[in-house]
Scaffold this motif. Structure first.
Motif: not given
Length: 272
Positions: A153-159, A165-175, A198-205
């Motif tokens: 598993l590779i996880e995005a955290l929130n900025a 932490y460089p992976l702060t959205d789903a797109e970065a983690a999926v890449a 993802l919600a803390v980062g403002g993503a459209d869940l």
């Protein structure tokens, strides 16, 4: 919100931490759960030794709980660290020393998901150098997970909470997932879809679920604000989990939230 405990696992690194580690599986079982997950439970110790590993295995088996998710060594959690695998020097060496230890333990208890936190950016180090180190270590971790019958598993955290932490959205983690799968040739790297971060980062869940549910190897939830149990905040978690169901996600959903003020055992009144 009305759910049964069967679809959820409890993160024993945030819940039941008022108890010693080896008492937490039984406490989760008493609360109605037969599945749990853990961050690496020995901060600073990539290999805690046979006695410690045997003790945790026995505690899980005695309680009748299955470990469904385990972090590789990630430094000090909870605390300032956000992983070790991209950090040049001693910390990435500790991560490498932990890879086979964690994978062997996962195999011994039937754990099928191993989470590798990427690590913070480091002053004075070229991000490209860190990314190259991360890819090398993630490929090593993917190979060990594959031998253990697990996904990586590779996880995005929130900025907000993890600004380095460089992976702060789903797109970065999926890449990152795609880079690892391409480099390893194994195809066992997956997204850890943490709806709280993802919600803390403002993503459209809802949009994230629609785009990336097919890449998700595990899901974690907590409400926002406060990182409390479902129903303590404003996230439409019931609707989001229904959306995951419709998208075909069939795995566990990890409860990675803080305990209720009355304690961990009082944190699950939203379950029916």
């Amino acid at each position: 919100m009305s759910f049964t405990a069967a679809r959820f696992d409890v993160n024993l690194s945030l819940l039941f931490t008022e108890l010693p580690l080896l008492e937490r599986p039984a406490a989760a079982a008493a609360a109605g759960f037969d599945a749990v997950e853990l961050w690496w439970p020995w901060p600073g110790e990539p290999d805690p030794g046979k006695a410690a590993l045997d003790g945790l295995r026995t505690a899980l088996e005695t309680a009748g709980t299955r470990l469904v998710g385990l972090n590789f060594y990630a430094g000090l959690l909870p605390g300032p660290d956000r992983g070790a695998l991209s950090l040049p020097g001693a910390e990435s060496e500790r991560f490498r020393a932990n890879i086979e230890v964690a994978a062997d333990f996962a195999a011994s208890v039937g754990c099928t998901a191993l989470n590798a936190l990427y690590g913070n950016r480091v002053d004075g180090v070229d991000p490209a150098e860190q990314d190259a180190l991360a890819l090398d270590n993630l490929v090593r971790a993917a190979a060990a997970a594959d031998r253990a019958g697990a996904v990586l598993l590779i996880e995005a955290l929130n900025a907000v909470e993890s600004p380095r932490y460089p992976l702060t959205d789903a797109e970065a983690a999926v890449a990152a997932v795609r880079r690892v799968n391409e480099a390893s040739g194994l195809g066992n790297a997956r997204l850890l879809l943490d709806l709280y971060h993802l919600a803390v980062g403002g993503a459209d869940l809802a949009a994230v679920i629609d785009r990336h549910a097919d890449c998700a190897g595990h899901v974690q939830i907590a409400d926002l604000p406060g990182r409390g149990a479902p129903g303590t905040g404003a996230l439409p978690l019931s609707d989001l989990l229904d959306r995951l169901d419709r998208a075909g996600y069939e795995g566990y959903v990890g409860l990675e939230h803080k305990p209720a003020p009355a304690g961990s055992a009082a944190s699950f009144s939203w379950l029916r």
